[in-house]
Design a protein around this motif. Structure first.
Motif, PDB file in Angstrom:
ATOM      1  N   TYR A 160       9.522   2.169  10.593  1.00 61.50           N
ATOM      2  CA  TYR A 160       9.675   3.152   9.517  1.00 61.50           C
ATOM      3  C   TYR A 160      10.941   2.874   8.708  1.00 61.50           C
ATOM      4  O   TYR A 160      10.910   2.832   7.477  1.00 61.50           O
ATOM      5  N   ALA A 161      12.051   2.658   9.387  1.00 57.05           N
ATOM      6  CA  ALA A 161      13.321   2.416   8.700  1.00 57.05           C
ATOM      7  C   ALA A 161      13.269   1.110   7.908  1.00 57.05           C
ATOM      8  O   ALA A 161      13.750   1.050   6.769  1.00 57.05           O
ATOM      9  N   ALA A 162      12.673   0.069   8.478  1.00 58.65           N
ATOM     10  CA  ALA A 162      12.560  -1.210   7.774  1.00 58.65           C
ATOM     11  C   ALA A 162      11.727  -1.055   6.510  1.00 58.65           C
ATOM     12  O   ALA A 162      12.078  -1.602   5.458  1.00 58.65           O
ATOM     13  N   GLN A 163      10.640  -0.303   6.595  1.00 59.97           N
ATOM     14  CA  GLN A 163       9.814  -0.067   5.409  1.00 59.97           C
ATOM     15  C   GLN A 163      10.604   0.669   4.329  1.00 59.97           C
ATOM     16  O   GLN A 163      10.491   0.349   3.142  1.00 59.97           O
ATOM     17  N   GLN A 164      11.428   1.642   4.743  1.00 60.67           N
ATOM     18  CA  GLN A 164      12.247   2.389   3.785  1.00 60.67           C
ATOM     19  C   GLN A 164      13.263   1.473   3.106  1.00 60.67           C
ATOM     20  O   GLN A 164      13.447   1.534   1.887  1.00 60.67           O
ATOM     21  N   VAL A 165      13.911   0.647   3.881  1.00 64.87           N
ATOM     22  CA  VAL A 165      14.937  -0.249   3.330  1.00 64.87           C
ATOM     23  C   VAL A 165      14.298  -1.276   2.404  1.00 64.87           C
ATOM     24  O   VAL A 165      14.773  -1.502   1.284  1.00 64.87           O
ATOM     25  N   VAL A 186      11.929 -11.245   4.163  1.00 62.42           N
ATOM     26  CA  VAL A 186      12.876 -10.160   3.886  1.00 62.42           C
ATOM     27  C   VAL A 186      12.728  -9.077   4.953  1.00 62.42           C
ATOM     28  O   VAL A 186      13.724  -8.565   5.480  1.00 62.42           O
ATOM     29  N   VAL A 187      11.500  -8.747   5.307  1.00 65.08           N
ATOM     30  CA  VAL A 187      11.250  -7.749   6.348  1.00 65.08           C
ATOM     31  C   VAL A 187      11.885  -8.199   7.663  1.00 65.08           C
ATOM     32  O   VAL A 187      12.518  -7.401   8.365  1.00 65.08           O
ATOM     33  N   TYR A 203      16.126  -7.380  11.686  1.00 61.64           N
ATOM     34  CA  TYR A 203      17.186  -7.959  12.511  1.00 61.64           C
ATOM     35  C   TYR A 203      18.530  -7.279  12.269  1.00 61.64           C
ATOM     36  O   TYR A 203      19.302  -7.070  13.197  1.00 61.64           O
ATOM     37  N   THR A 204      18.808  -6.918  11.043  1.00 58.82           N
ATOM     38  CA  THR A 204      20.135  -6.388  10.709  1.00 58.82           C
ATOM     39  C   THR A 204      20.196  -4.875  10.677  1.00 58.82           C
ATOM     40  O   THR A 204      21.281  -4.306  10.537  1.00 58.82           O
ATOM     41  N   GLN A 208      20.009  -6.881  19.078  1.00 60.90           N
ATOM     42  CA  GLN A 208      20.542  -7.047  20.430  1.00 60.90           C
ATOM     43  C   GLN A 208      19.439  -7.467  21.402  1.00 60.90           C
ATOM     44  O   GLN A 208      19.639  -8.331  22.250  1.00 60.90           O
ATOM     45  N   ALA A 209      18.271  -6.843  21.268  1.00 61.66           N
ATOM     46  CA  ALA A 209      17.152  -7.193  22.138  1.00 61.66           C
ATOM     47  C   ALA A 209      16.679  -8.623  21.870  1.00 61.66           C
ATOM     48  O   ALA A 209      16.399  -9.376  22.810  1.00 61.66           O
ATOM     49  N   ILE A 210      16.603  -9.001  20.606  1.00 57.94           N
ATOM     50  CA  ILE A 210      16.193 -10.372  20.252  1.00 57.94           C
ATOM     51  C   ILE A 210      17.207 -11.374  20.798  1.00 57.94           C
ATOM     52  O   ILE A 210      16.836 -12.392  21.396  1.00 57.94           O
TER      53      ILE A 210
END
Length: 179
Positions: free
Chosen positions: A102-107, A124-125, A130-131, A149-151
């Motif tokens: 959800y947050a990635a889609q918003q950004v 870009v996604v 990642y960031t 961190q998990a990656i």
């Protein structure tokens, strides 16, 4: 350095370290001419990586490829890889994946993609995921539950099965970094 073998540890005298693991080299500020370098061959498990860093001991670079197939072609979107394979492979963030997506889609929707013309939108996604600091977008999620961190933990472990699960996401991320 007579008698030193490849893989021995070389330490500057006076560092307060009596022994260490083979395969590490300490570079003294003045080099060998400034006062000598001691060769250490005794293994010592208590010298952690952070202590080695503190003593200016640098790891010899080794090429360790991730094992991703060079002919890999993704068959779905980056967010689909995150939702499916990454969530399965990364247990520590599994419950937070919906908030991440959800947050990635918003950004991503707020970005001017013309500024990053060289990148495919899926790349870009991958960079955003990642960031992204998920704790800023979801209540109750700590900052240590972030995707990067998990990656990073998974990449350090180098488990072939986990890397295979992450291959789709990593394709997009590494392609973005390559450009």
């Amino acid at each position: 350095m007579e008698g030193a073998e490849v893989g021995d540890l070389l330490l500057e005298p006076g560092l307060g370290v009596e022994a260490s693991e083979p395969g590490w080299v300490a570079v003294a500020a003045g080099g060998n001419e400034a006062g000598g370098v001691a060769v250490v061959t005794t293994a010592c498990a208590d010298l952690s990586r952070s202590r080695r860093h503190g003593f200016n001991i640098a790891e010899q670079p080794r090429y360790r490829p991730l094992g991703l197939s060079p002919g890999f072609v993704p068959h779905k979107s980056c967010l689909d890889f995150v939702r499916d394979e990454c969530a399965d492979a990364l247990a520590t963030i599994r419950q937070h994946v919906p908030a991440l997506i959800y947050a990635a889609q918003q950004v991503v929707s707020s970005l001017d993609l013309d500024l990053v013309r060289e990148l495919d939108p899926q790349m870009v996604v991958a960079m955003v995921c990642y960031t992204l600091d998920v704790s800023q977008y979801a209540i109750g999620i700590s900052a240590d539950a972030n995707f990067y961190q998990a990656i990073n933990r998974a990449l350090k472990q180098r488990d072939p099965e986990v890397l295979l699960q992450l291959a789709g996401y990593l394709y997009y991320l590494l392609s973005a970094l390559d450009r």
